[in-house]
Design an enzyme around this catalytic site. Structure first.
Site, PDB file in Angstrom:
ATOM      1  N   LYS A  43       2.457   2.808  16.897  1.00 39.46           N
ATOM      2  CA  LYS A  43       1.233   3.166  17.616  1.00 39.46           C
ATOM      3  C   LYS A  43       0.285   1.991  17.857  1.00 39.46           C
ATOM      4  CE  LYS A  43       1.950   7.517  18.222  1.00 39.46           C
ATOM      5  NZ  LYS A  43       1.750   8.203  19.483  1.00 39.46           N
TER       6      LYS A  43
HETATM    7  N1  PMP Z   1       6.337   9.143  13.806  1.00 38.36           N
HETATM    8  C1  PMP Z   1       5.081   8.995  13.367  1.00 38.36           C
HETATM    9  C2  PMP Z   1       4.862   8.803  11.898  1.00 38.36           C
HETATM   10  C3  PMP Z   1       3.999   9.036  14.243  1.00 38.36           C
HETATM   11  O1  PMP Z   1       2.739   8.912  13.774  1.00 38.36           O
HETATM   12  C4  PMP Z   1       4.246   9.249  15.629  1.00 38.36           C
HETATM   13  C5  PMP Z   1       3.102   9.319  16.568  1.00 38.36           C
HETATM   14  N2  PMP Z   1       2.271  10.444  16.387  1.00 38.36           N
HETATM   15  C6  PMP Z   1       5.557   9.423  16.059  1.00 38.36           C
HETATM   16  C7  PMP Z   1       6.584   9.322  15.118  1.00 38.36           C
HETATM   17  C8  PMP Z   1       5.931   9.800  17.476  1.00 38.36           C
HETATM   18  O2  PMP Z   1       5.575   8.950  18.477  1.00 38.36           O
HETATM   19  P1  PMP Z   1       5.102   9.499  19.890  1.00 38.36           P
HETATM   20  O3  PMP Z   1       3.705  10.038  19.729  1.00 38.36           O
HETATM   21  O4  PMP Z   1       5.150   8.326  20.786  1.00 38.36           O
HETATM   22  O5  PMP Z   1       6.029  10.600  20.333  1.00 38.36           O
END
Ligand code: PMP
Length: 462
Positions: A43
């Protein structure tokens, strides 16, 4: 490599081969290590992207406040940029997220507001709604909203996707990734498909999330609570484009957490619980792979955020994730013994061997008893203390044969016998059982072997 500030160190994360957890599967498997970003998660990429987009559009002005609902990682990505550019941060988080994530955001100077998890997305108490309200009320505030902000998938199209394509030298055949906002899978998926439309894009979804069912049936169900953090949804985020996804695979909380721990212990990749969901999905894909397949799985965040949860045995036990799935059978225990390499060849003597030869064998293997085999079948056992008594009685151990000194043998159990049956057979007077494996093959099992197999099973996904 040198950078002028920490923001510039985001991205260009390594692609690392997975070796042990994929043993036995055809093809090659690689981990895109986005937990190695400076803020510890994938992120970081969207934090800077959303802020720069808002600055360009005049939505975020100097001295402004960033307000965002986050499972923790986006907050960290935004906090890094805020520190560098002088913005204030207020984050709303659901109470299911780990304490470590909350503390981390506070450590970066942000204010954190904890909201209930068990309410609908539209409920005024949800972390989405509270973020929206605060952004409306606070002057000079900006709400990036990662769930509808198109700079989220776009930055993955511009950076994560090309990095994976280049590091795989265009050989990637499958990309597997957890789905939260869907930004990562949508952006990476779009890029990879633009280079090779045949690349399969697979989303990993926690059991309880509504996404897989929606993908398969077009129906938006209700959803159930689950413990994995950062992925899965109870609604459809605008940043998620199912058009780029070829399949969605559901993985339980228990399997997600067990795979997460195995990834750390077998590959040295220390990641958060959502990685186990992705690994579980990757292994489902691996079952159908060929030697030509090149599979990449995304590692979203670092394990240090979950020391009180996934990596805490007490928490795992309280939530019943460290329970063995019984029945555990004699055959399975024999298999686990051979997998762990703790299975020496069966040491035995024949009824016609001399007692002194039996004693020598016991001493060289440090055993207090030995099984006696006759024509390939167990016929009895000979014990150290019986031999000692015979010697004290003045018997010549060289002339005495095992048949004259042997006692009743260990009980024989079938390979489908359950662990509790084996435990009933093992007593103070009878330290082991034989497992009849068929074809004149036998394996000996002791209490130690049972304990070892149970401990091994605790770490296995169901
Ligand atoms: N794994 C974790 C621990 C996350 O914090 C996130 C983001 N919320 C994701 C996976 C998934 O990523 P995305 O939001 O891009 O689908």
């Amino acid at each position: 490599m040198r950078y002028d500030n920490i923001i510039e160190a985001i991205g260009h994360t390594p692609l690392v081969r997975l070796n042990r957890i994929v043993r036995g599967f055809k093809g090659q498997y690689w981990a895109k290590c986005d937990h190695l970003n400076p803020g510890g998660s994938v992120k970081d990429r969207i934090g800077i992207a959303m802020v720069e987009d808002a600055e360009r559009k005049g939505l975020l002005k100097p001295g402004g406040t960033i307000v965002e609902g986050t499972s923790g990682n986006t907050g960290m990505g935004l906090a890094l940029v805020a520190v560098m550019r002088g913005y204030k941060c207020i984050f709303t988080m659901a109470d299911k997220q780990s304490k470590e994530k909350r503390d981390l955001l506070k450590a970066m100077g942000a204010d954190v507001i904890v909201c209930p998890t068990a309410v609908e997305h539209e409920d005024p108490r949800s972390y989405h709604s509270v973020a929206e309200k605060l952004a409306r009320e606070i002057p000079n505030a900006y709400h990036p909203d990662q769930y509808s902000n198109m700079s989220n998938p776009e930055i993955h199209f511009r950076t994560t996707g090309p990095e994976i394509w280049e590091d795989s030298e265009g050989r990637i055949t499958h990309f597997v990734c957890g789905v939260g906002t869907g930004g990562t899978i949508t952006g990476v998926g779009r890029y990879l498909k633009s280079k090779n439309p045949k690349v399969r894009i697979i989303g990993a979804d926690p059991a309880g999330s509504v996404l897989t069912e929606y993908f398969r049936t077009g129906k938006l169900g209700k959803g159930e609570p689950y413990k994995v953090e950062g992925i899965g949804q109870d609604y459809l985020p605008a940043t998620l484009d199912f058009g780029t996804i070829d399949d969605m695979i559901t993985v339980s909380d228990k399997d997600s957490f067990l795979w997460t721990r195995r990834l750390a212990r077998n590959e040295g990749i220390f990641a958060g619980g959502s990685v186990g969901t992705a690994i579980g999905a990757m292994l489902a894909v691996a079952a159908g792979c060929t030697d030509d397949d090149f599979v990449v799985v995304l590692i979203p965040d670092s394990g240090s955020r979950y020391l009180s949860k996934v990596y805490n045995n007490e928490w795992m036990r309280e939530n019943r994730y460290l329970e063995i799935s019984l029945p555990l059978t004699a055959g399975e225990i024999v298999q686990s013994k051979s997998e762990s390499g703790s299975r020496p060849a069966l040491i035995a003597v024949a009824p016609s061997d001399s007692v002194s030869a039996a004693l020598e064998k016991m001493q060289s293997y440090d055993f207090s008893q030995l099984p006696v085999f006759e024509e390939g079948r167990p016929a009895g056992a000979i014990y150290e203390d019986v031999i000692l008594n015979l010697a004290l009685e003045g018997k010549d151990l060289k002339k005495l044969v095992v048949r004259e000194a042997m006692s009743e043998g260990f009980p024989v159990v079938h390979s489908s016998s359950a662990v509790d049956h084996i435990m009933n057979c093992i007593t103070r007077d009878c330290p082991a059982v034989f497992v009849d494996l068929g074809n004149y093959k036998y394996e000996i099992l002791t209490k130690y072997d049972l304990l070892h197999a149970i401990a091994h099973r605790l770490e296995q996904p169901a």
